[in-house]
Design an enzyme around this catalytic site. Structure first.
Site, mmCIF file in Angstrom:
data_model
loop_
_atom_site.group_PDB
_atom_site.id
_atom_site.type_symbol
_atom_site.label_atom_id
_atom_site.label_comp_id
_atom_site.label_asym_id
_atom_site.label_seq_id
_atom_site.Cartn_x
_atom_site.Cartn_y
_atom_site.Cartn_z
ATOM 1 N N HIS A 150 -9.668 -37.758 13.188
ATOM 2 C CA HIS A 150 -9.913 -38.999 13.946
ATOM 3 C C HIS A 150 -10.393 -40.113 13.005
ATOM 4 O O HIS A 150 -9.987 -41.273 13.148
ATOM 5 C CB HIS A 150 -11.030 -38.795 14.982
ATOM 6 C CG HIS A 150 -10.724 -37.817 16.065
ATOM 7 N ND1 HIS A 150 -11.304 -36.575 16.136
ATOM 8 C CD2 HIS A 150 -9.910 -37.915 17.152
ATOM 9 C CE1 HIS A 150 -10.866 -35.949 17.214
ATOM 10 N NE2 HIS A 150 -10.020 -36.728 17.839
ATOM 11 N N SER A 183 -8.498 -29.954 14.266
ATOM 12 C CA SER A 183 -8.459 -30.047 15.720
ATOM 13 C C SER A 183 -9.845 -29.731 16.256
ATOM 14 O O SER A 183 -10.554 -28.889 15.673
ATOM 15 C CB SER A 183 -7.461 -29.016 16.268
ATOM 16 O OG SER A 183 -7.706 -28.790 17.632
ATOM 17 N N SER A 184 -10.207 -30.390 17.345
ATOM 18 C CA SER A 184 -11.521 -30.105 17.964
ATOM 19 C C SER A 184 -11.577 -28.652 18.408
ATOM 20 O O SER A 184 -12.646 -28.072 18.542
ATOM 21 C CB SER A 184 -11.735 -30.997 19.179
ATOM 22 O OG SER A 184 -11.498 -32.331 18.839
#
Ligand code: PAF
Length: 282
Positions: free
Chosen positions: A37, A185-186
């Site tokens: 992000h 990725s979360s």
């Protein structure tokens, strides 16, 4: 950094910024920010003078059996990270603010939503396009930035913007990976140590596909079989799909083109991971 929770205030600030001649970029997120992000925000910042990040876990893009309730959240940590990369405004509305009683409009993109993730998540992209269209109307950005890790999402949003003549430039940013190759990725946080090792099969299979393609293999089925067998050799894995497809229409192909997309979704333990690579002749 301004934090804005109401749609009215966000729209007013966006109008003020536009009237003052600023260019606005938007990075839509569902929070629990990681390096992937932050890279989107760095790119957005280079292309605009006011960067807005939205932070909203969008319930409408989760299916009835998916992890909306369990989706990881860390608002305080996210705000700190946003400040660190120079976000100017964070738009973080409540669910009631975004979907008040009586809402009944959806944005639906037809064909590119029907392949890849759209097969096992039939309502997902309607949720994504609806919330992104709303965010575009609220934040009024000149530019919006998305990760290429969600290749289909980027394709669907680009299609929506084209089809609805939205005056917004869409920029895709290459996938950011952990040092061992796992796409950020979360959801990676939920993998056990052993699952984390197995999850490397996604990146390994994209590398294998690329190697076969560069060595001259043109049968998409042959490359797909090789990928599936590599993944099956890794414990805890369960393939949702391995698709070799046209990188614009996302329709499966039989013969490799000069540019083709390899896209994967694999469950590792309970965690569904996606990854992809566009193969082009070197
Ligand atoms: O990629 C995501 O995190 C979400 O799908 C998005 C674009 C923020 C819409 O909710």
């Amino acid at each position: 950094m301004e934090i804005i929770e109401s749609i009215e205030n966000m729209q007013r600030r966006a109008d003020e910024l536009r009237s003052a001649g600023h260019t606005i970029s938007l990075v839509p997120t569902m929070g629990f920010l990681h390096e992937g992000h932050l890279e989107l925000m760095r790119v957005a910042k280079k292309h605009s003078d006011k960067l807005v990040m939205s932070l909203f876990v969008n319930p409408t893009q989760f299916g009835p059996t998916e992890d909306y309730g369990q989706y990881p959240r860390d608002t305080e940590g996210d705000l700190e990270k946003a400040l660190g990369v120079g976000v100017d405004m964070v738009f973080m509305p409540s669910v009631e603010e975004m979907y008040p009683e009586g809402s009944q409009t959806k944005v639906h993109v037809e064909r590119v939503t029907q392949h890849l993730c759209g097969i096992s998540r039939p309502t997902h992209f309607d949720g994504v396009t609806t919330v992104v269209a709303k965010l575009f109307n609220i934040v009024k950005p000149h530019l919006a930035v998305f990760g290429q890790k969600d290749f289909q999402q980027l394709t669907v949003i680009s299609r929506m913007v084209m089809d609805l003549n939205m005056d917004i430039k869409i920029l895709g940013v290459p996938t950011v990976r952990e040092p061992d190759g796992l796409a950020m990725s979360s959801r990676n946080n939920y993998l056990s140590d052993d699952e984390r090792k197995s999850a490397l099969c996604l990146k390994k299979s994209l590398d294998l596909a690329n190697k076969m393609f560069q060595e001259g293999e043109r049968g998409a089925g042959i490359i797909r079989d090789a990928i599936e067998s590599l993944i099956r050799d890794h414990p805890f894995t369960d393939i949702d799909y391995v698709s070799i497809c046209d990188s614009t229409s996302l329709e499966d192909i039989g013969i490799m083109r000069d540019e083709s997309l390899v896209a994967l979704a694999v469950r590792v333990g309970k965690i569904r991971l996606i990854d992809n690579r566009v193969l082009r002749k070197n």
